[in-house]
Scaffold this active site. Structure first.
Site, mmCIF file in Angstrom:
data_model
loop_
_atom_site.group_PDB
_atom_site.id
_atom_site.type_symbol
_atom_site.label_atom_id
_atom_site.label_comp_id
_atom_site.label_asym_id
_atom_site.label_seq_id
_atom_site.Cartn_x
_atom_site.Cartn_y
_atom_site.Cartn_z
ATOM 1 C CD GLU A 185 -5.291 1.322 -3.242
ATOM 2 O OE1 GLU A 185 -6.497 1.258 -2.966
ATOM 3 O OE2 GLU A 185 -4.425 1.587 -2.395
ATOM 4 N N GLY B 275 -11.178 2.954 0.921
ATOM 5 C CA GLY B 275 -10.729 3.495 2.200
ATOM 6 C C GLY B 275 -11.822 4.331 2.840
ATOM 7 C CG HIS C 121 -2.021 0.996 1.114
ATOM 8 N ND1 HIS C 121 -1.817 2.331 1.321
ATOM 9 C CD2 HIS C 121 -3.322 0.853 0.763
ATOM 10 C CE1 HIS C 121 -2.958 2.983 1.120
ATOM 11 N NE2 HIS C 121 -3.892 2.109 0.773
ATOM 12 N N GLY D 298 -7.269 8.613 -0.894
ATOM 13 C CA GLY D 298 -7.660 9.480 0.218
ATOM 14 C C GLY D 298 -7.851 10.940 -0.148
HETATM 15 P P1 PGA Z 1 -9.549 5.901 -0.343
HETATM 16 O O1 PGA Z 1 -8.418 4.849 0.054
HETATM 17 O O2 PGA Z 1 -10.752 5.108 -0.785
HETATM 18 O O3 PGA Z 1 -9.789 6.696 0.874
HETATM 19 O O4 PGA Z 1 -8.989 6.706 -1.476
HETATM 20 C C1 PGA Z 1 -8.147 3.741 -0.764
HETATM 21 C C2 PGA Z 1 -7.019 2.944 -0.190
HETATM 22 O O5 PGA Z 1 -6.175 3.508 0.520
HETATM 23 O O6 PGA Z 1 -6.944 1.730 -0.409
#
Ligand code: PGA
Length: 221
Positions: free
Chosen positions: A146, A203, A97, A152
């Protein structure tokens, strides 16, 4: 990895007390069974054992994933936990991650060892890559695309670009690819495309049970 697709994965990160997590399970658990998706929950690691017991007693149709695993097997590594110590509690483990790469200095050597240890215990890595050039260790089957700008931030990738990156990743190996980065109930459908992107890693929008249920529902259509 033989769970039905799409996969909808809640990465709760370092959020929620045990009481809050219990209430989350009580709201999401009964509803998740109504949809044709595989729902995977990544609770904060200290709650993995209690979460596994809760799912079993309540008979919820939820799978568990660990948010991390050590690069080492059992031994003198204070604070670490080995793949062999969590394999009875969960089926998947997130590795690579961007938050761990950035905040905990996890490099490709460390990540490759984590994958190796997970695979030795039959724990399925959910291997996060940040773009199509991120290297992927041997033994990975499930890859989460990602992009950093989307994690985030409330600023997701476009479905078109995500599909194109997924195709490039699939050209490198026989991977199942999922997408993560600001997924919501409104945008999840756009990302899912059979044989291209077959799941999402969520997330922020997984923290509120109702928002997460919206995502599961839209993903199952
Ligand atoms: P997010 O996070 O949905 O808040 O963008 C995704 C993740 O960190 O796997």
């Amino acid at each position: 990895m033989n769970d039905p697709l799409p996969l909808v994965i809640a990465n709760l990160k370092a959020n929620k007390t045990w009481e809050e997590l219990l209430s989350w399970f009580d709201q999401v658990g009964p509803r998740a069974a109504q949809f044709k998706t595989t729902v995977v929950v990544c609770p904060p690691v200290p709650f993995l054992a209690a979460a596994a017991a809760k799912i079993k007693t309540a008979n919820f149709n939820l799978k568990l994933a660990s948010q991390d695993v050590s690069q080492f097997e059992q031994g003198p590594y204070t604070g670490e936990f080995a793949a062999s110590q969590i394999v009875s509690l969960c089926k998947y483990v997130i590795i690579g991650h961007s938050e761990r790469r950035q905040n905990f200095g996890e490099n490709e050597d460390i990540l490759a060892k984590k994958v190796q240890n997970a695979n030795a215990q039959m724990l399925n890595p959910i291997y996060c890559v940040q773009d199509e050039n991120t290297s992927i260790p041997d033994g990975v089957q499930l890859v989460a695309y990602e992009p950093i700008f989307a994690v985030g931030t409330g600023n997701p990738d476009t479905p078109q670009n995500a599909h194109s990156v997924a195709q490039k990743l699939k050209a490198k190996g026989n991977y199942t690819v999922i997408y993560g980065g600001s997924v919501t109930g409104e945008n999840v459908r756009g990302f899912l495309k059979k044989d291209i992107i077959e799941g999402v890693l969520v997330g922020n929008s997984s923290l509120d049970p109702e928002s997460f249920i919206d995502i599961i529902e839209s993903a199952s259509i």
